[in-house]
Write a protein that holds these residues in place. Structure first.
Motif, PDB file in Angstrom:
ATOM      1  N   GLN A 239      20.830  -9.955 -23.348  1.00 20.82           N
ATOM      2  CA  GLN A 239      20.529  -8.755 -24.308  1.00 20.82           C
ATOM      3  C   GLN A 239      19.331  -8.187 -24.228  1.00 20.82           C
ATOM      4  O   GLN A 239      18.363  -9.047 -23.876  1.00 20.82           O
ATOM      5  CB  GLN A 239      21.049  -9.240 -25.658  1.00 20.82           C
ATOM      6  CG  GLN A 239      22.233  -9.436 -26.102  1.00 20.82           C
ATOM      7  CD  GLN A 239      23.316  -8.434 -25.992  1.00 20.82           C
ATOM      8  OE1 GLN A 239      22.902  -7.222 -26.504  1.00 20.82           O
ATOM      9  NE2 GLN A 239      24.469  -8.497 -25.404  1.00 20.82           N
ATOM     10  N   LEU A 240      19.036  -7.030 -24.403  1.00 21.96           N
ATOM     11  CA  LEU A 240      18.006  -6.324 -24.367  1.00 21.96           C
ATOM     12  C   LEU A 240      17.501  -5.368 -25.646  1.00 21.96           C
ATOM     13  O   LEU A 240      18.600  -4.682 -26.161  1.00 21.96           O
ATOM     14  CB  LEU A 240      17.956  -5.301 -23.190  1.00 21.96           C
ATOM     15  CG  LEU A 240      16.565  -4.246 -23.274  1.00 21.96           C
ATOM     16  CD1 LEU A 240      15.268  -5.202 -23.077  1.00 21.96           C
ATOM     17  CD2 LEU A 240      16.565  -3.008 -22.215  1.00 21.96           C
ATOM     18  N   VAL A 241      16.581  -5.726 -26.462  1.00 22.58           N
ATOM     19  CA  VAL A 241      16.117  -5.115 -27.473  1.00 22.58           C
ATOM     20  C   VAL A 241      15.114  -4.354 -27.365  1.00 22.58           C
ATOM     21  O   VAL A 241      13.908  -4.892 -26.923  1.00 22.58           O
ATOM     22  CB  VAL A 241      16.003  -5.949 -28.587  1.00 22.58           C
ATOM     23  CG1 VAL A 241      15.709  -5.473 -29.966  1.00 22.58           C
ATOM     24  CG2 VAL A 241      17.186  -6.943 -29.017  1.00 22.58           C
ATOM     25  N   LEU A 242      14.956  -2.775 -27.676  1.00 22.02           N
ATOM     26  CA  LEU A 242      13.944  -2.117 -27.385  1.00 22.02           C
ATOM     27  C   LEU A 242      13.340  -1.809 -28.697  1.00 22.02           C
ATOM     28  O   LEU A 242      13.995  -1.394 -29.765  1.00 22.02           O
ATOM     29  CB  LEU A 242      14.117  -0.769 -26.878  1.00 22.02           C
ATOM     30  CG  LEU A 242      14.656  -1.122 -25.372  1.00 22.02           C
ATOM     31  CD1 LEU A 242      15.183   0.303 -24.808  1.00 22.02           C
ATOM     32  CD2 LEU A 242      13.809  -1.693 -24.432  1.00 22.02           C
ATOM     33  N   VAL A 243      11.904  -2.030 -28.990  1.00 20.12           N
ATOM     34  CA  VAL A 243      11.400  -1.938 -30.335  1.00 20.12           C
ATOM     35  C   VAL A 243      10.257  -0.804 -30.110  1.00 20.12           C
ATOM     36  O   VAL A 243       9.223  -0.947 -29.260  1.00 20.12           O
ATOM     37  CB  VAL A 243      10.704  -3.193 -30.780  1.00 20.12           C
ATOM     38  CG1 VAL A 243      10.139  -3.126 -32.083  1.00 20.12           C
ATOM     39  CG2 VAL A 243      11.850  -4.298 -30.910  1.00 20.12           C
TER      40      VAL A 243
END
Length: 135
Positions: A87-91
């Motif tokens: 998974q990729l989470v962009l903050v």
């Protein structure tokens, strides 16, 4: 490549270590690119087991004055397509442009978020961060 960090990335790392108590959280993690074989940096990597399977969640952080746009979202998706992340989470401290927020979800990637939910667990951390910026 040496590990790089900033205060915003360190804050995300700190929060994740407390939310993911059964997982390993690594700041400036190095993962091998499946295509080039080179090591690539992921700002924060959460590694843990779920349902007997090893799961890796990559978090990429941006601390800029301007909202992040489609280009950065696409760049990070392409980067993680060749990394062993699930998974990729962009903050983004400044948030995302309207067009970036309209990007469709892809196979294993999350949609750029709409910020911190006001009643959620991160709301107090976000408020504290905003108060510190105002000083």
């Amino acid at each position: 490549m040496p590990a790089r960090s900033n205060d915003f990335q360190a804050t995300v790392y700190f929060v994740q270590t407390h939310l993911a108590s059964d997982a390993t959280v690594t700041e400036s993690a190095q993962l091998r690119d499946r295509i080039t074989g080179e090591m690539r940096e992921v700002d924060v990597l959460i590694t843990g087991h779920m349902g007997g399977r090893l799961i890796q969640i990559g978090i990429e952080c941006r601390d800029r004055n301007r909202k992040d746009c489609v280009s950065w979202v696409e760049e990070m998706r392409a980067k993680h397509d060749d990394l062993p992340t699930d998974q990729l989470v962009l903050v983004s401290r400044s948030g995302f442009s309207a067009s970036a927020g309209r990007l469709p979800d892809t196979t294993r990637r999350g949609r750029p978020g709409g910020g911190v939910h006001p009643d959620g667990r991160l709301s107090a951390a976000a408020a504290t961060s905003d108060q510190a910026k105002d000083r």
